[in-house]
Design a protein around this motif. Sequence first.
Motif: not given
Length: 572
Positions: A484-494, A529-535, A551-555, A557-558
Amino acid sequence: MSDNEWPRELPAAHGEWNDPPHRPQRAILAAALVLAVLAAAGGLTWQLMRNGAESPDAAPTAAPVPSVTSPSVAPCPEPELSVAAAPEIEPLIREAAATLNPSGLRCPPVVVRAEEPAITAAAKERAGVWIPSSSAWLSVAARAGGAYSVSGKPIAYSPVLIAAPEGIASVYAKDGTTSWTGLIKGATESTFPTITMPDPLKSTVGLLSVHAVHAATARTTKDAGIAQLRALTLRSRLEEANADPAELLERMGRQTDGTTAVFDIGLFPVLEQQLKAYQKVKHPVPLAGAPPADGRVEADYPFAIRKGADKELAAQLRAAISKPAVAAAGFRTEPTAGVLRLPQSSGKLLGPARQWAQYRDLAFQVLLLIDSSGSMNEPITDRDGRSGTKASLLRASGVSAAELFGDDTRIGMWYFGTAARNGPAHTEVVRYGSISGVVDGQTRREALQTRIGAYKPESSAGTPLYQAVLDGVETMRGEVTPDAATVVVVLTDGADGGARFAMSNDAFLKKLTAGQDPAKPVSIIAVGYGPDANMSALTGMADATGGKAFAAENPADLASAVAQAFLAAHTS
């Protein structure tokens, strides 16, 4: 591969069919389907069911042909006109060509061969006349340097139908029609035991069907990202995704047990002409087909001539293909009303097709880390001008995303973000386990949808991003299995900060890399998520673990970014 490229070499076609593993959802309607199929199949006995009748007997093996020494025969020169035709229409074209070839001539002037359009489109040596099963292949070939000019209207047409054993027609077809969105709904609710599709990069039926699925889901929402998530949901539920329709029909024709046919092949798209040919023969398992009302597509058969080909002989061939002969072969002589128009750009057609073809079916183990810091309450305006918050868009996207995961997925979800001085870096919202397992009276999939639908960020909460990621990776490392593929999916706006767990990016990466174990790989798929996310930080953690960041700089586009993240996990 860019949208403008086409593979110069195509994978070899499958020579054998292996029975796919049965998925857990099949048991849900098994009893009802068995009764329905047995009633339709007619001549089946309950003894077959008790004995667990399986797949049909293997096709007989041809006896070896003894070698014969024959005098050498001079090879034929190049024919005056070579013709490549889609396999299902090749017999019709060959009969027409026979009227132009003198009888008994060993080297006829017109030679016709059956060839899948995807192979012809990528070939270096091109036939003088090409009759593919869709005009779309002409633009594909043109990108590869094979320009053809079309002579008149297509010579034949054949709509794409959704077919299945007659015994379950009432399950998927209502009032003589089906729908792609109904197929998706049936897949997610386990109404259908099996759905099979062709490879869209090899098959016209597959190419047109994928286009129709995306067109149908686009009508269900104004959010293009959510529409893509819904289309990918069907792809994630396919039992087979590279099944040639003609081989499926041949395989179905060898079936003697309707129940086995339902569970091994189930529902699949096919040309009307191919289904008619199947129905002419009294097979033990009869098939029924119906057009999808929310995305009708049709194979057309253009008569295309290569520059430099014998135009006079080509014109004679076209004139020899009569409309009565076309109709007698099971094709339509006029286009069907209401079919979708294909995009003029082959890139727009091939983009979704590549996504489907490159998607890898694999067991998936995932931990979702969702930012619940106060900034997620910030107001935004979506692409339709409606006001909302980042959180409201996340709720809409997340509910659709929860459908993506297959039934063999193991999943859990944490929120990270705390306003309390001594609060934890993260909170478990849905405990990790099988997506079909039960959590508080619901399946884990339903629990994910319920929790995401009720998602409310904490006001004034900080963002302990780095600590949550470190904890998540360490937790999932203990779940790694070789299959199996094991992943951690992270979603953050900052960015990391505002909590007692704050640390520098260098310190975080040092801890992240120090804890890696090649024997227990855990990849990070990050969505900013958003322009302030630390890409920069998200890209760094993804690169360090063999994952990807989006990057989803425009919310607004999430959902599209979530779809990209999901595809990344299944294509890398």
